[in-house]
Design an enzyme around this catalytic site. Structure first.
Site, PDB file in Angstrom:
ATOM      1  N   SER A 185     -10.999  11.826   1.948  1.00  0.00           N
ATOM      2  CA  SER A 185     -10.957  11.682   3.408  1.00  0.00           C
ATOM      3  C   SER A 185     -11.331  12.977   4.129  1.00  0.00           C
ATOM      4  CB  SER A 185      -9.557  11.268   3.867  1.00  0.00           C
ATOM      5  OG  SER A 185      -9.216  10.030   3.331  1.00  0.00           O
ATOM      6  N   GLU A 222      -5.173  -2.221 -14.048  1.00  0.00           N
ATOM      7  CA  GLU A 222      -4.377  -3.141 -13.262  1.00  0.00           C
ATOM      8  C   GLU A 222      -4.387  -2.706 -11.789  1.00  0.00           C
ATOM      9  OE1 GLU A 222      -1.204  -4.026 -11.143  1.00  0.00           O
ATOM     10  OE2 GLU A 222      -0.581  -2.389 -12.448  1.00  0.00           O
TER      11      GLU A 222
END
Lengths: 378, 390
Positions: free
Chosen positions: B128, B243
């Site tokens: 960011s 996952e």
């Protein structure tokens, strides 16, 4: 662990979808709203030929011997196509309690005829008090010789007017708790003293007021033991709640799919309305509601099927969620459709009205949240 | 349709659970002074490493246990439920490591993976920037090739743990002429490099987790470029084969809800009036239903992955739903506690360890970080439902 459908369920779903697309078009759904019977005997017969009425009835009684999760897969498609008629009442409210509590003779006499589509059934539980619990059961059954005499009124009885038999929940006595003293009777719907009156409902489905005036029922038609019928009703209610959830999942999915397509096609301000974030975010929220409803319903159905210790908790969680999630989905459906959604001619209203019906059936969100609170000992 | 875990999965759950009960006191957050929380987390991660449990989801050849997806889910569920402090290693184990496994050279793998697996290094994420938040591809930090090196100039923000990190995964623009997604490269940056300045950014909880990181002519060896030049965007946004269920959030919510229910069941006298309000039952039941639904939405992601399919909008659903659920739960807890709900941990009169005050502030950040709720809805609508872009 696997949250999806197995191969057999996949086949059942695909077959049911193709079948209902052809055999249960929107036109039929609309006709049945106006129809006094509320179902098409021709469609009923064709569904029976597929073995659907006997889906969860054991093979020895002419059924397919499949399980609750399989029934849920089928009922999801019923919700998708808004299949009118007494399927859930016959299978869930009629056959299931007989499977649970019927004598060998009762099973042999009734289950094969249900499986073949010959018999239509329902359960007469609720009364003017509109309660789902045992303390709502006031209809009196008095023993006289080898018969019971029934007097009282049942209300909101699904499809009673077209049934051959009803499982009537009656009071034969009073004990320390409201659950004691409740008995179930297999009542021939043509018995003298029974009157049916159709209710006018939001979904234009067929619910009845059923009055019993000195209706005489042979003692052999007692289902289960006298005074100990409530546990059978209780178990039936659990499956009925799961069935309602499955129906709501299919209904919500279809309402959502129709709405999604509409959002892609409807042009305003020179572009499809589905390109506006105000619409996109509603649809994103709706897909969460549909998916959430589906998986909590599968979980509840599986838990019930496997007799898991938390099965009742899961059923109440599922009905609490599905009742409200489906309402949010169809509300977005109406809003995204704008004016056209409010018209009778356009199909989305068929889903909107039926959602409210199934939201209320077998306990709404408040009712089931209370049960969740009880079970969690809050 | 089968909701039962296999016996091996159940055994794995029990193993993780009993290890946690022995090695992580349930009240560790109360016992450890806040300023020592970081050391505690580091020591905990190293203890995990001794069992190979820092990266159990990695393939065995890289120091993992090669757990299947369901066992990964169980591991994450148990860790989050028991409030295990894994933030210290997460950027290495879940971001840097898996990306290096897929795109790294042999040398990069040898250099970095064993040290991540042993919890010896801490990583941070330099993605960011002040003008590249939700619009991440708009990032402007430049990396210019100069011989065997790249020279980096620019600024990052919201960099969690930069002040403690040894390494950073860095996205920087290598081709300013290309369309914005096609000019970004992915670097492994040694945080000891000269020219890096770190300024703390204190969050509204009062914690120093975030930082601003400034780069002034920072020289990065070309061998620390990960994958191909200008392919960084696609590497950063690729679905890595691990996952992605957001199970941690809902597991933490479940633990918190259970604490709240126990508290209400056994309310102290001064709170009995508040806890006996009829609305409390309804709200707690509502939360219990929502947590169960959240669990199913997370399980669904893994169920799809376990069938060998790639989840599309389902992972966004799980992130969106479970973070917003966490925020609703925080509001519910505070509202049940009434005026006590505003008290911070370690206040004299605090109840429930001030967990809901913390949760309320924390979740307000979580519905933003990692892709805001609005961005998740956009992804669901555009990638999942095929709606046209606005």
């Amino acid at each position: 662990m696997d949250l999806g459908l197995d191969e057999q369920q996949e086949m059942l779903r695909n077959f049911a979808r193709d079948f209902l697309e052809k055999e249960c078009p929107e036109q039929l759904v609309r006709e049945m709203e106006e129809d006094e019977k509320g179902y098409s005997p021709e469609l009923w017969r064709k569904m029976a030929e597929q073995g659907w009425m006997g889906l969860i009835i054991p093979e020895e009684y002419g059924g397919a011997g499949m399980r609750i999760t399989d029934l849920v897969v089928l009922l999801e498609e019923f919700g998708r196509f808004l299949v009118p008629g007494p399927f859930i009442p016959t299978v869930v409210l009629g056959a299931y309690p007989i499977m649970l509590a019927g004598t060998a003779q009762q099973r042999e006499q009734l289950l094969p005829r249900i499986a073949s589509g010959e018999l239509i059934m329902t359960m007469a539980l609720t009364e003017p008090s509109a309660k789902w619990d045992a303390d709502g059961v006031e209809l009196e059954a008095r023993k006289e010789g080898n018969e019971y005499v029934l007097n009282g009124t049942k209300l909101f009885v699904q499809d009673a007017h077209v049934t051959d038999f009803m499982v009537v929940v009656a009071r034969t006595g009073r004990g320390a708790t409201p659950e004691e003293g409740i008995s179930l009777f297999l009542v021939d719907s043509r018995s003298p003293g029974i009157k049916f009156e159709l209710l006018r409902t939001i979904a234009s489905d067929k619910q009845c007021e059923v009055t019993f005036e000195n209706v005489r029922v042979p003692a052999g038609n007692l289902l289960g033991e006298e005074g100990k019928g409530w546990p059978i009703v209780h178990k039936t209610k659990l499956l009925a709640a799961v069935a309602a959830c499955a129906y709501l999942v299919g209904l919500s999915q279809q309402d959502f799919d129709i709405t999604l397509n509409y959002a892609k096609e409807r042009v305003q301000f020179g572009r499809p309305i589905g390109s506006f974030q105000a619409i996109q975010h509603k649809l994103a929220d709706a897909v969460i509601d549909v998916d959430g409803a589906r998986f909590i319903t599968y979980k509840a159905a599986w838990s019930l099927q496997e007799n898991e210790p938390d099965a009742e908790l899961m059923v109440s969680m599922a009905k609490a969620w599905c009742s409200e999630a489906s309402r949010r989905v169809v509300a977005h459906g109406q809003q995204i459709h704008g004016g056209i959604g409010f018209t009778k001619d356009y199909k989305i209203q068929l889903y909107f009205r039926r959602q409210k019906w199934m939201e209320l059936m077998w306990g709404d969100a408040d009712y089931h949240r209370e049960l969740v609170a009880e079970k969690l000992q809050i | 349709m089968d909701f039962r875990l296999s016996p091996e999965d159940e055994a794995w759950r029990q193993e993780v659970r009993s290890w946690l009960r022995q090695n992580l006191p349930p009240d560790w957050e109360d016992r450890i002074p806040e300023e020592q929380g970081w050391e505690f987390a580091r020591d905990f991660a190293r203890k995990l490493a001794q069992k190979g449990w820092v990266v159990p989801h990695w393939p065995k050849e890289y120091g993992g246990l090669g757990l299947d997806l369901w066992k990964q889910l169980i591991y994450r569920e148990e860790m989050a439920y028991h409030r295990a402090p894994l933030g210290y290693v997460a950027m290495g184990t879940d971001w840097a490591g898996p990306t290096i496994i897929v795109y790294g050279t042999e040398e990069q793998k040898r250099e970095h993976l064993p040290r991540i697996a042993r919890a010896e290094v801490m990583w941070c994420q330099g993605f960011s920037e002040p003008n590249a938040g939700s619009d991440l591809a708009n990032l402007q930090t430049r990396a210019v090739r100069d011989g065997d090196e790249y020279v980096v100039n620019g600024q990052k923000i919201w960099t969690s743990g930069a002040h403690r990190a040894d390494w950073m995964i860095l996205l920087a623009r290598t081709d300013p002429e290309a369309p914005k997604h096609k000019g970004i490269s992915y670097f492994l940056l040694d945080m000891k490099s000269p020219g890096i300045t770190i300024r703390p950014l204190i969050d509204m909880m009062g914690n120093h987790a975030f930082n601003q990181v400034f780069f002034e002519n920072v020289r990065v060896p070309a061998k620390n470029l990960l994958g191909e030049e200008n392919r960084g965007w696609y590497m950063a946004t690729t679905t890595l084969n691990f996952e992605r269920s957001s199970i941690g959030g809902v597991a933490a919510s479940l633990a918190l809800l259970e604490e709240l229910v126990r508290f209400v069941q056994d309310a102290p006298p001064e709170l009995a009036y508040l806890c006996r309000q009829p609305r409390v039952r309804n709200r707690l039941a509502d939360m219990a239903v929502e947590v169960q639904v959240g669990r199913m939405l997370s399980y669904n992601v893994v169920s799809i992955q376990a069938q060998g399919r790639v989840p599309t909008y389902e992972a966004s659903i799980a992130k969106l739903y479970n973070t917003e659920l966490g925020l609703r739960l925080a509001r519910t807890g505070i509202s049940i506690l009434g005026l006590y709900g505003q008290l911070k941990p370690r206040s004299k009169w605090v109840r429930l360890r001030g967990r809901f005050e913390r949760q309320y502030l924390w979740m307000t950040g979580m519905v933003v970080g990692g892709g805001t709720s609005e961005i998740q809805r956009n992804l669901i609508a555009i990638r999942g439902l095929g709606l046209p872009r606005g």
